[in-house]
Design a protein around this motif. Structure first.
Motif, short mmCIF file in Angstrom:
data_model
loop_
_atom_site.label_atom_id
_atom_site.label_comp_id
_atom_site.label_asym_id
_atom_site.label_seq_id
_atom_site.Cartn_x
_atom_site.Cartn_y
_atom_site.Cartn_z
N SER A 1 0.40 12.74 1.97
CA SER A 1 1.79 12.60 2.41
C SER A 1 1.86 12.23 3.89
O SER A 1 2.63 11.35 4.30
CB SER A 1 2.58 13.88 2.17
OG SER A 1 2.64 14.17 0.81
N MET A 2 1.04 12.90 4.71
CA MET A 2 1.01 12.58 6.14
C MET A 2 0.46 11.19 6.39
O MET A 2 0.93 10.47 7.28
CB MET A 2 0.21 13.62 6.90
CG MET A 2 0.92 14.95 7.01
SD MET A 2 -0.03 16.20 7.89
CE MET A 2 -0.26 15.43 9.47
N LEU A 3 -0.53 10.76 5.61
CA LEU A 3 -1.08 9.42 5.74
C LEU A 3 -0.02 8.36 5.49
O LEU A 3 0.14 7.42 6.27
CB LEU A 3 -2.26 9.23 4.77
CG LEU A 3 -2.87 7.84 4.74
CD1 LEU A 3 -3.63 7.56 6.03
CD2 LEU A 3 -3.77 7.69 3.53
N PHE A 4 0.76 8.54 4.42
CA PHE A 4 1.81 7.58 4.13
C PHE A 4 2.94 7.64 5.15
O PHE A 4 3.56 6.62 5.46
CB PHE A 4 2.34 7.77 2.70
CG PHE A 4 1.33 7.38 1.65
CD1 PHE A 4 0.71 6.15 1.69
CD2 PHE A 4 0.99 8.25 0.64
CE1 PHE A 4 -0.22 5.78 0.73
CE2 PHE A 4 0.06 7.90 -0.32
CZ PHE A 4 -0.55 6.67 -0.27
N ASP A 5 3.22 8.83 5.70
CA ASP A 5 4.23 8.94 6.76
C ASP A 5 3.78 8.21 8.02
O ASP A 5 4.58 7.53 8.67
CB ASP A 5 4.53 10.39 7.08
CG ASP A 5 5.42 11.05 6.04
OD1 ASP A 5 6.01 10.32 5.21
OD2 ASP A 5 5.50 12.30 6.04
N VAL A 6 2.51 8.32 8.39
CA VAL A 6 1.99 7.60 9.56
C VAL A 6 2.09 6.10 9.32
O VAL A 6 2.47 5.34 10.22
CB VAL A 6 0.54 8.03 9.88
CG1 VAL A 6 -0.11 7.08 10.86
CG2 VAL A 6 0.52 9.45 10.42
N LEU A 7 1.75 5.66 8.12
CA LEU A 7 1.86 4.23 7.82
C LEU A 7 3.31 3.77 7.91
O LEU A 7 3.60 2.72 8.48
CB LEU A 7 1.31 3.94 6.42
CG LEU A 7 -0.20 3.96 6.27
CD1 LEU A 7 -0.59 3.77 4.80
CD2 LEU A 7 -0.86 2.92 7.12
N LYS A 8 4.25 4.57 7.36
CA LYS A 8 5.66 4.17 7.35
C LYS A 8 6.30 4.21 8.73
O LYS A 8 7.08 3.31 9.07
CB LYS A 8 6.47 5.08 6.43
CG LYS A 8 6.31 4.79 4.98
CD LYS A 8 7.30 5.56 4.14
CE LYS A 8 7.08 7.03 4.23
NZ LYS A 8 7.86 7.81 3.27
N MET B 1 0.82 -1.20 0.00
CA MET B 1 0.00 0.00 0.00
C MET B 1 0.87 1.26 0.00
O MET B 1 0.60 2.21 -0.74
CB MET B 1 -0.93 0.01 1.22
CG MET B 1 -1.90 1.15 1.25
SD MET B 1 -2.88 1.27 2.76
CE MET B 1 -3.27 -0.40 3.14
N VAL B 2 1.90 1.27 0.81
CA VAL B 2 2.77 2.45 0.88
C VAL B 2 3.55 2.63 -0.42
O VAL B 2 3.62 3.74 -0.96
CB VAL B 2 3.73 2.34 2.09
CG1 VAL B 2 4.84 3.37 2.01
CG2 VAL B 2 2.96 2.49 3.38
N LEU B 3 4.13 1.55 -0.94
CA LEU B 3 4.92 1.68 -2.17
C LEU B 3 4.07 2.10 -3.36
O LEU B 3 4.44 3.02 -4.10
CB LEU B 3 5.63 0.36 -2.46
CG LEU B 3 6.74 -0.03 -1.49
CD1 LEU B 3 7.27 -1.42 -1.81
CD2 LEU B 3 7.86 0.99 -1.55
N ILE B 4 2.93 1.45 -3.54
CA ILE B 4 2.06 1.79 -4.67
C ILE B 4 1.44 3.17 -4.48
O ILE B 4 1.38 3.98 -5.41
CB ILE B 4 1.00 0.70 -4.86
CG1 ILE B 4 1.66 -0.60 -5.31
CG2 ILE B 4 -0.06 1.14 -5.87
CD1 ILE B 4 0.74 -1.81 -5.32
#
Length: 95
Positions: A66-73, A26-29
């Motif tokens: 961007s913040m959503l993917f940062d929280v996931l990462k 999910m993060v990569l795609i």
């Protein structure tokens, strides 16, 4: 009901492994698709692609994703890695 109880007691690496792989995919795609969308906006198109839900303005949308993917990462994936490590410890202690 016995199947659910036995699956909770038996240590398995399947669940945390599948969750980790799904989060990584999910993060990569998602980051790749966000990059494509932002590059399209930068090149002068009027807005985001139709497949990307827009939240307020274009800048707010970019910051939100961007913040959503940062929280996931930086939060969710490390928690899942701890879950995987815990399950591995239970699995190796059980064998």
């Amino acid at each position: 009901m016995a199947l659910i109880a036995s699956s909770r007691e038996e240590p398995s690496l399947r669940q945390p492994g599948i969750v980790l792989l799904c989060l990584l995919a999910m993060v990569l795609i998602g980051e790749r698709l966000l990059t494509i969308a932002v590059d399209g906006v930068r090149q002068g198109s009027s807005g985001f692609p139709v497949w990307l839900p827009e939240i307020g303005s274009i800048g707010e949308t970019i910051v939100f994703y961007s913040m959503l993917f940062d929280v996931l990462k930086f939060v969710v994936i490390p928690v899942v890695l701890l879950w995987l490590a815990h399950q591995y410890g239970r699995y190796s202690a059980g064998t």
